[in-house]
Design a protein around this motif. Structure first.
Motif, PDB file in Angstrom:
ATOM      1  N   PRO A 156       0.735  -1.255   0.323  1.00 48.36           N
ATOM      2  CA  PRO A 156       0.254  -0.138  -0.511  1.00 48.36           C
ATOM      3  C   PRO A 156       1.365   1.170  -0.142  1.00 48.36           C
ATOM      4  N   ILE A 157       2.210   1.293   0.649  1.00 47.52           N
ATOM      5  CA  ILE A 157       2.909   2.217   0.938  1.00 47.52           C
ATOM      6  C   ILE A 157       3.383   2.935  -0.729  1.00 47.52           C
ATOM      7  N   TRP A 158       3.951   1.942  -1.207  1.00 48.66           N
ATOM      8  CA  TRP A 158       4.729   1.723  -3.175  1.00 48.66           C
ATOM      9  C   TRP A 158       3.436   2.454  -3.893  1.00 48.66           C
ATOM     10  N   PHE A 159       2.516   1.684  -3.523  1.00 48.08           N
ATOM     11  CA  PHE A 159       1.264   2.321  -4.738  1.00 48.08           C
ATOM     12  C   PHE A 159       0.484   3.589  -3.818  1.00 48.08           C
ATOM     13  N   GLU A 160       0.433   4.228  -2.826  1.00 50.31           N
ATOM     14  CA  GLU A 160       0.403   5.138  -2.780  1.00 50.31           C
ATOM     15  C   GLU A 160       1.773   6.584  -3.396  1.00 50.31           C
ATOM     16  N   ALA A 161       2.531   6.094  -3.470  1.00 48.74           N
ATOM     17  CA  ALA A 161       3.402   6.845  -3.869  1.00 48.74           C
ATOM     18  C   ALA A 161       3.832   7.286  -5.069  1.00 48.74           C
ATOM     19  N   MET A 162       3.043   6.754  -6.237  1.00 50.47           N
ATOM     20  CA  MET A 162       2.613   5.769  -6.993  1.00 50.47           C
ATOM     21  C   MET A 162       1.779   6.817  -7.814  1.00 50.47           C
ATOM     22  N   CYS A 163       0.632   6.947  -7.052  1.00 46.99           N
ATOM     23  CA  CYS A 163      -0.294   7.820  -7.167  1.00 46.99           C
ATOM     24  C   CYS A 163       0.228   8.618  -6.919  1.00 46.99           C
ATOM     25  N   SER A 215      -3.332   9.754 -12.463  1.00 52.35           N
ATOM     26  CA  SER A 215      -4.108   9.075 -12.753  1.00 52.35           C
ATOM     27  C   SER A 215      -4.564   7.985 -13.050  1.00 52.35           C
ATOM     28  N   THR A 216      -3.289   7.239 -12.637  1.00 47.37           N
ATOM     29  CA  THR A 216      -2.771   5.486 -12.315  1.00 47.37           C
ATOM     30  C   THR A 216      -3.892   5.156 -10.728  1.00 47.37           C
ATOM     31  N   VAL A 217      -4.806   3.637 -11.639  1.00 46.20           N
ATOM     32  CA  VAL A 217      -6.463   3.434 -11.079  1.00 46.20           C
ATOM     33  C   VAL A 217      -5.796   1.997 -10.003  1.00 46.20           C
ATOM     34  N   VAL A 218      -5.928   2.470  -9.125  1.00 47.50           N
ATOM     35  CA  VAL A 218      -5.580   1.606  -8.390  1.00 47.50           C
ATOM     36  C   VAL A 218      -6.570   0.972  -6.972  1.00 47.50           C
ATOM     37  N   HIS A 219      -7.288  -0.388  -6.912  1.00 48.51           N
ATOM     38  CA  HIS A 219      -7.977  -0.597  -6.288  1.00 48.51           C
ATOM     39  C   HIS A 219      -8.125  -1.924  -5.463  1.00 48.51           C
ATOM     40  N   PHE A 220      -8.255  -1.488  -3.836  1.00 46.82           N
ATOM     41  CA  PHE A 220      -8.183  -3.212  -2.597  1.00 46.82           C
ATOM     42  C   PHE A 220      -9.170  -3.481  -2.606  1.00 46.82           C
ATOM     43  N   ARG A 276      -7.633  -8.655  -2.865  1.00 46.87           N
ATOM     44  CA  ARG A 276      -7.411  -8.278  -3.892  1.00 46.87           C
ATOM     45  C   ARG A 276      -6.930  -7.214  -4.431  1.00 46.87           C
ATOM     46  N   VAL A 277      -6.337  -6.580  -5.533  1.00 44.25           N
ATOM     47  CA  VAL A 277      -5.639  -5.679  -5.512  1.00 44.25           C
ATOM     48  C   VAL A 277      -5.782  -5.406  -7.668  1.00 44.25           C
ATOM     49  N   PHE A 278      -6.324  -4.517  -7.381  1.00 43.00           N
ATOM     50  CA  PHE A 278      -6.407  -4.141  -9.383  1.00 43.00           C
ATOM     51  C   PHE A 278      -5.308  -3.124  -8.815  1.00 43.00           C
ATOM     52  N   TRP A 279      -4.618  -3.090 -10.827  1.00 40.25           N
ATOM     53  CA  TRP A 279      -4.183  -1.060 -11.048  1.00 40.25           C
ATOM     54  C   TRP A 279      -3.906  -1.466 -12.785  1.00 40.25           C
ATOM     55  N   SER A 280      -3.509  -0.530 -12.840  1.00 41.29           N
ATOM     56  CA  SER A 280      -3.533   0.134 -14.224  1.00 41.29           C
ATOM     57  C   SER A 280      -2.445   1.834 -14.079  1.00 41.29           C
ATOM     58  N   TYR A 281      -0.945   1.458 -14.871  1.00 41.21           N
ATOM     59  CA  TYR A 281      -1.135   3.030 -15.009  1.00 41.21           C
ATOM     60  C   TYR A 281      -1.327   3.659 -15.583  1.00 41.21           C
ATOM     61  N   PRO A 296       0.387   5.371 -18.540  1.00 45.85           N
ATOM     62  CA  PRO A 296       0.894   5.638 -19.468  1.00 45.85           C
ATOM     63  C   PRO A 296      -0.105   4.424 -20.612  1.00 45.85           C
ATOM     64  N   CYS A 297      -0.668   2.947 -19.835  1.00 53.20           N
ATOM     65  CA  CYS A 297      -1.073   1.988 -19.893  1.00 53.20           C
ATOM     66  C   CYS A 297      -2.733   2.884 -20.584  1.00 53.20           C
ATOM     67  N   ILE A 298      -3.526   2.978 -19.865  1.00 52.24           N
ATOM     68  CA  ILE A 298      -4.902   3.484 -19.921  1.00 52.24           C
ATOM     69  C   ILE A 298      -4.921   4.395 -21.165  1.00 52.24           C
ATOM     70  N   ARG A 299      -3.790   5.094 -21.478  1.00 57.42           N
ATOM     71  CA  ARG A 299      -3.995   6.504 -22.744  1.00 57.42           C
ATOM     72  C   ARG A 299      -3.476   5.412 -23.709  1.00 57.42           C
ATOM     73  N   ALA A 300      -3.116   4.266 -23.478  1.00 57.45           N
ATOM     74  CA  ALA A 300      -1.835   4.292 -24.944  1.00 57.45           C
ATOM     75  C   ALA A 300      -3.381   2.827 -24.826  1.00 57.45           C
ATOM     76  N   PHE A 301      -3.891   3.170 -24.157  1.00 55.36           N
ATOM     77  CA  PHE A 301      -5.252   1.852 -24.861  1.00 55.36           C
ATOM     78  C   PHE A 301      -6.111   2.990 -25.994  1.00 55.36           C
ATOM     79  N   ARG A 302      -6.202   3.723 -25.776  1.00 56.19           N
ATOM     80  CA  ARG A 302      -6.955   4.322 -26.844  1.00 56.19           C
ATOM     81  C   ARG A 302      -6.979   4.528 -28.283  1.00 56.19           C
ATOM     82  N   PRO A 303      -5.532   5.079 -28.490  1.00 57.68           N
ATOM     83  CA  PRO A 303      -5.917   4.202 -29.938  1.00 57.68           C
ATOM     84  C   PRO A 303      -5.683   2.706 -30.880  1.00 57.68           C
ATOM     85  N   CYS A 304      -5.700   2.125 -29.449  1.00 61.15           N
ATOM     86  CA  CYS A 304      -5.443   0.448 -30.123  1.00 61.15           C
ATOM     87  C   CYS A 304      -7.031   0.163 -30.095  1.00 61.15           C
TER      88      CYS A 304
END
Length: 490
Positions: free
Chosen positions: A163-170, A175-180, A200-205, A207-215
């Motif tokens: 949780p500490i690492w994800f908090e630092a990331m966010c 705009s990074t998505v993390v859900h515990f 459980r934990v879900f995460w998406s950075y 850049p990945c969310i943005r990269a999906f838009r033109p995919c």
């Protein structure tokens, strides 16, 4: 070890030899014992004293050693030593009691750091080469786990750090998505208040969310088992861009491939990443995935999404059911049929072998496995190979403590996006090419930015000539960019 008196020529200990700590004494003793294929037994292990004898002491060997802590010198000193062993072990190729998993873990650390996918068989080979002993599979496996723990930290501490690492990331990238999701802790039947554990934990950075838009409007999903100290599953979703690059878009660590776990993953994926409609979802035929799609309140059902199956999994299910390997290719060809006519021809050939085969296939809606009926939502993708590629890339990381695993997804994606950015910039900046026609060997210079070609057609007609097409194909560029607006429908 810091020795005031050095080892003598044959590598023996000597009286008054000094060591920095008791651990240094024990390490030196183990290395000495393994090197000479002998063994010892500890007779006294006190906070200030270490006393050991050869296991053959009194039966032909007088080897013993006593080491004590000298407080005024802040070191351990050999006070008594009887000289080298006069015994030898008959079999030096077998395991050694002093070659424990901790010793092996320290020895293989460089190998584990260089290759997280290091196989246990390779650990055994390394021990054989380095120590001349053959250790058991379990001892080698345990040594690898301890080596990983030495490099990346303990498994329990890693869960606390996540949780500490994800908090630092966010904080760094909001705009990074993390859900515990957490669950309560019980001691016996009693609820432990104020303590919850990760479920459980879900995460998406971002850049990945943005990269999906033109995919492409496809998402492939799959799960793969974690095989560290604590089990579980890593769920991954990937897509593909117009240059056929694989784009990982979301991850989750869950308890297993259960219906609840997949529902948790799909809900977050739909809410935060795959927000467009008309998406093709490709997966295997796992019952838990089907159940999660059905309970998604139509978020993954037509017209918002179209759930389809990997043809290789259908082929595998067919083989398991009928034990008919000679029909596997025919089943795959039915799925790959691009026209109704082609589909019906292959289907009829299967039916001629036995109606039981087609009856089994009829239980699967054909739009979920056949190109001819998929409505174009597959984009030609018949398997989950894209996500399996990512699983293979993360294979070594799946053996790591949880925070190290999550960090691995970040750093490897960072490396991927950095590389793709450099490639894209290189293509943008490098827009002058030489094109050689074959078999004549005549060369033409093409300047895409200046919209000129030595053949003259490009600048005269304002339409890409064959040399421009060659450049675009080579660099994976969109040739339509170089068509003048006057020729376009709008």
């Amino acid at each position: 070890m810091s020795a005031e008196v050095s080892f003598v020529a044959d590598g023996e200990f000597a009286v008054r030899m000094e060591f920095s700590s008791r651990e240094a004494v024990i390490k030196a003793m183990k290395e000495y014992t393994l090197r000479r294929s002998v063994d010892y037994r500890v007779y006294e292990l006190e906070p200030l004293t270490f006393y050991a004898k050869c296991t053959q002491y009194g039966s032909g060997c007088d080897w013993l050693i006593r080491v004590s802590m000298i407080s005024r010198k802040h070191c351990w000193v050999i006070r008594r030593y009887n000289g080298s062993h006069t015994c030898t072990r008959a079999t030096i190729s077998q395991d050694h009691s002093k070659l424990d998993s901790n010793t092996i873990a320290e020895a293989i650390k460089p190998l584990v750091e260089a290759n997280l996918s290091l196989k246990v068989k390779s650990v055994i080979s390394e021990v054989q080469s380095k120590f001349n002993y053959t250790v058991s599979y379990r001892k080698a496996w345990l040594a690898k786990q301890k080596s990983i723990e030495k490099i990346f930290g303990g498994w329990e501490e890693s869960y606390e750090a996540l949780p500490i690492w994800f908090e630092a990331m966010c904080h760094k990238e909001p705009s990074t998505v993390v859900h515990f999701e957490t669950m309560p802790t019980y001691q016996g039947d009693d609820l432990v208040t104020d303590i919850r554990v990760l479920h459980r934990v879900f995460w998406s950075y971002y850049p990945c969310i943005r990269a999906f838009r033109p995919c492409k409007s496809i998402v492939q999903v799959d799960g793969t088992h974690l095989y560290g100290k604590y089990k579980g599953c890593l769920l991954v979703a990937v897509s593909q861009d117009g240059n056929n690059n694989i784009v990982p878009i979301a991850f989750a660590i869950v308890e297993g491939e259960t219906s609840d776990a997949w529902h948790f993953f799909f809900s977050n994926l739909r809410q935060h990443v795959v927000t467009r409609d008309g998406v093709g979802l490709i997966s295997d035929r796992h019952e838990s995935i089907n159940a999660a799609v059905e309970r998604s309140h139509r978020a993954w059902s037509p017209p918002r999404a179209f759930h389809m199956f990997c043809i290789r999994h259908i082929e595998s299910n067919f083989l398991r059911k009928f034990k008919a390997p000679y029909l596997q290719k025919l089943v795959v060809n039915i799925g790959y049929s691009q026209t109704v006519r082609e589909y019906e021809l292959c289907y009829q050939r299967l039916r001629e072998r036995s109606e039981a085969y087609t009856n089994w296939l009829n239980r699967i809606p054909r739009e979920q496995y056949a190109l001819a009926f998929d409505g174009g939502y597959r984009w030609g993708h018949m398997t989950t190979n894209l996500v399996e590629c990512i699983n293979s890339v993360l294979k070594g990381a799946r053996n790591l403590p949880i925070t190290a695993l999550v960090k691995a997804t970040f750093y490897r994606l960072n490396e991927l996006f950095t590389q793709k950015r450099a490639e894209a910039e290189a293509r943008i900046n490098n827009e002058v090419f030489e094109v050689c026609e074959m078999p004549s060997g005549v060369e033409y210079a093409v300047d895409l930015r200046g919209q000129r070609c030595d053949c003259g057609e490009f600048q005269v007609d304002r339409i890409p000539c064959r040399h421009v097409f060659a450049c675009c194909a080579n660099q994976r560029l969109d040739w339509q960019v170089y068509v003048h607006d006057i020729y376009k429908m709008d």
